[in-house]
Design a protein around this motif. Structure first.
Motif, PDB file in Angstrom:
ATOM      1  N   TRP A 110       0.822  -1.310  -0.013  1.00 28.11           N
ATOM      2  CA  TRP A 110       0.001   0.164  -0.001  1.00 28.11           C
ATOM      3  C   TRP A 110       0.872   1.190  -0.034  1.00 28.11           C
ATOM      4  N   HIS A 111       0.506   2.150  -0.966  1.00 28.38           N
ATOM      5  CA  HIS A 111       1.309   3.537  -0.988  1.00 28.38           C
ATOM      6  C   HIS A 111       0.233   4.619  -0.846  1.00 28.38           C
ATOM      7  N   LEU A 112       0.739   5.732  -0.298  1.00 34.32           N
ATOM      8  CA  LEU A 112      -0.207   6.793  -0.463  1.00 34.32           C
ATOM      9  C   LEU A 112       0.647   8.098  -0.969  1.00 34.32           C
ATOM     10  N   SER A 113      -0.014   8.797  -1.914  1.00 45.27           N
ATOM     11  CA  SER A 113       0.393  10.040  -2.180  1.00 45.27           C
ATOM     12  C   SER A 113      -0.582  10.979  -2.423  1.00 45.27           C
ATOM     13  N   HIS A 114      -0.088  12.287  -2.668  1.00 46.64           N
ATOM     14  CA  HIS A 114      -1.038  13.518  -3.146  1.00 46.64           C
ATOM     15  C   HIS A 114      -1.000  14.215  -4.280  1.00 46.64           C
ATOM     16  N   GLU A 115      -1.858  14.539  -5.119  1.00 47.35           N
ATOM     17  CA  GLU A 115      -1.627  15.170  -6.310  1.00 47.35           C
ATOM     18  C   GLU A 115      -2.531  16.460  -6.138  1.00 47.35           C
ATOM     19  N   GLY A 116      -2.110  17.667  -5.515  1.00 47.72           N
ATOM     20  CA  GLY A 116      -2.960  18.771  -5.499  1.00 47.72           C
ATOM     21  C   GLY A 116      -3.862  18.444  -4.087  1.00 47.72           C
ATOM     22  N   PRO A 117      -4.974  18.749  -4.256  1.00 49.89           N
ATOM     23  CA  PRO A 117      -5.902  18.254  -3.192  1.00 49.89           C
ATOM     24  C   PRO A 117      -6.380  16.677  -3.107  1.00 49.89           C
ATOM     25  N   MET A 118      -5.962  16.189  -4.081  1.00 46.33           N
ATOM     26  CA  MET A 118      -6.339  14.620  -4.405  1.00 46.33           C
ATOM     27  C   MET A 118      -5.517  13.800  -3.344  1.00 46.33           C
ATOM     28  N   ALA A 119      -5.981  12.734  -2.777  1.00 50.94           N
ATOM     29  CA  ALA A 119      -5.090  11.785  -2.148  1.00 50.94           C
ATOM     30  C   ALA A 119      -5.303  10.663  -2.906  1.00 50.94           C
ATOM     31  N   LYS A 120      -4.104   9.703  -3.179  1.00 48.69           N
ATOM     32  CA  LYS A 120      -4.220   8.384  -3.862  1.00 48.69           C
ATOM     33  C   LYS A 120      -3.722   7.269  -2.836  1.00 48.69           C
ATOM     34  N   LEU A 121      -4.619   6.495  -2.658  1.00 45.34           N
ATOM     35  CA  LEU A 121      -4.177   5.319  -2.159  1.00 45.34           C
ATOM     36  C   LEU A 121      -4.183   4.016  -2.964  1.00 45.34           C
ATOM     37  N   ALA A 122      -2.839   3.462  -3.510  1.00 37.64           N
ATOM     38  CA  ALA A 122      -2.737   2.556  -4.151  1.00 37.64           C
ATOM     39  C   ALA A 122      -2.210   1.088  -3.829  1.00 37.64           C
ATOM     40  N   TYR A 123      -2.295   0.008  -4.142  1.00 36.70           N
ATOM     41  CA  TYR A 123      -1.696  -1.196  -4.130  1.00 36.70           C
ATOM     42  C   TYR A 123      -0.993  -1.776  -5.138  1.00 36.70           C
ATOM     43  N   GLY A 124       0.319  -1.917  -5.044  1.00 33.70           N
ATOM     44  CA  GLY A 124       0.974  -2.285  -6.062  1.00 33.70           C
ATOM     45  C   GLY A 124       2.535  -2.137  -5.866  1.00 33.70           C
TER      46      GLY A 124
END
Length: 156
Positions: A37-51
């Motif tokens: 699991w990885h968390l990142s932010h792009e502007g106001p958007m949060a992204k939680l990804a599995y990969g």
């Protein structure tokens, strides 16, 4: 913005690796295959990804904006929930030039399957390999909690 398809071969490999995932609540390092699991932010958007970290090889990604009670889900596996609404069946049309992907879906951040992810670090998903679970380490569970805090102002 995440608007591209994952190559089929890589996707099948990710699904197979995710299907072999086992539950853990320890601070153990990520799996040797690099999936996690990885968390990142792009502007106001949060992204939680599995990969795989820092790559486009993702089995699942969820995005949200602050205060929004709905997450958008992308990927070859999707949360196993009856409340998941696929873009192709929802009220919004898909923009063929730059809009949503056919596997894009939306899910309330308060959905029981997402609450379980936040509470236990385990997410039941459906994919080509059938139904299986993606799991998170203790460190990844903190990232998952931060994602849900960002999305809805409180934990799922």
């Amino acid at each position: 913005m995440f608007r591209f398809a994952i190559p089929a071969v890589a996707a099948l490999g990710l699904i197979a690796a995710a299907a072999q995932s086992s539950a853990t609540n320890s601070d153990a390092p990520p799996a040797p295959d690099g999936m996690g699991w990885h968390l990142s932010h792009e502007g106001p958007m949060a992204k939680l990804a599995y990969g795989l970290a820092n790559s486009d090889q993702l089995a699942l990604m969820m995005t949200c904006e602050p205060g929004r009670p709905t997450a958008t889900v992308y990927g070859d596996v999707q949360p196993a929930s009856p409340r998941l609404v696929h873009a192709s069946t929802g009220p919004a049309e898909i923009d063929p030039l730059g809009g949503g992907l056919p596997d894009e879906a939306r899910i309330p951040t308060t959905d029981p399957v997402l609450r379980r992810l936040a509470r236990t670090g385990t997410l039941a998903v459906d994919g080509d390999a059938g139904r299986f679970e993606l799991t998170a380490t203790a460190r990844e569970r903190r990232l998952i909690g931060a994602f849900f805090t960002w999305c809805g102002g409180n934990r799922a």
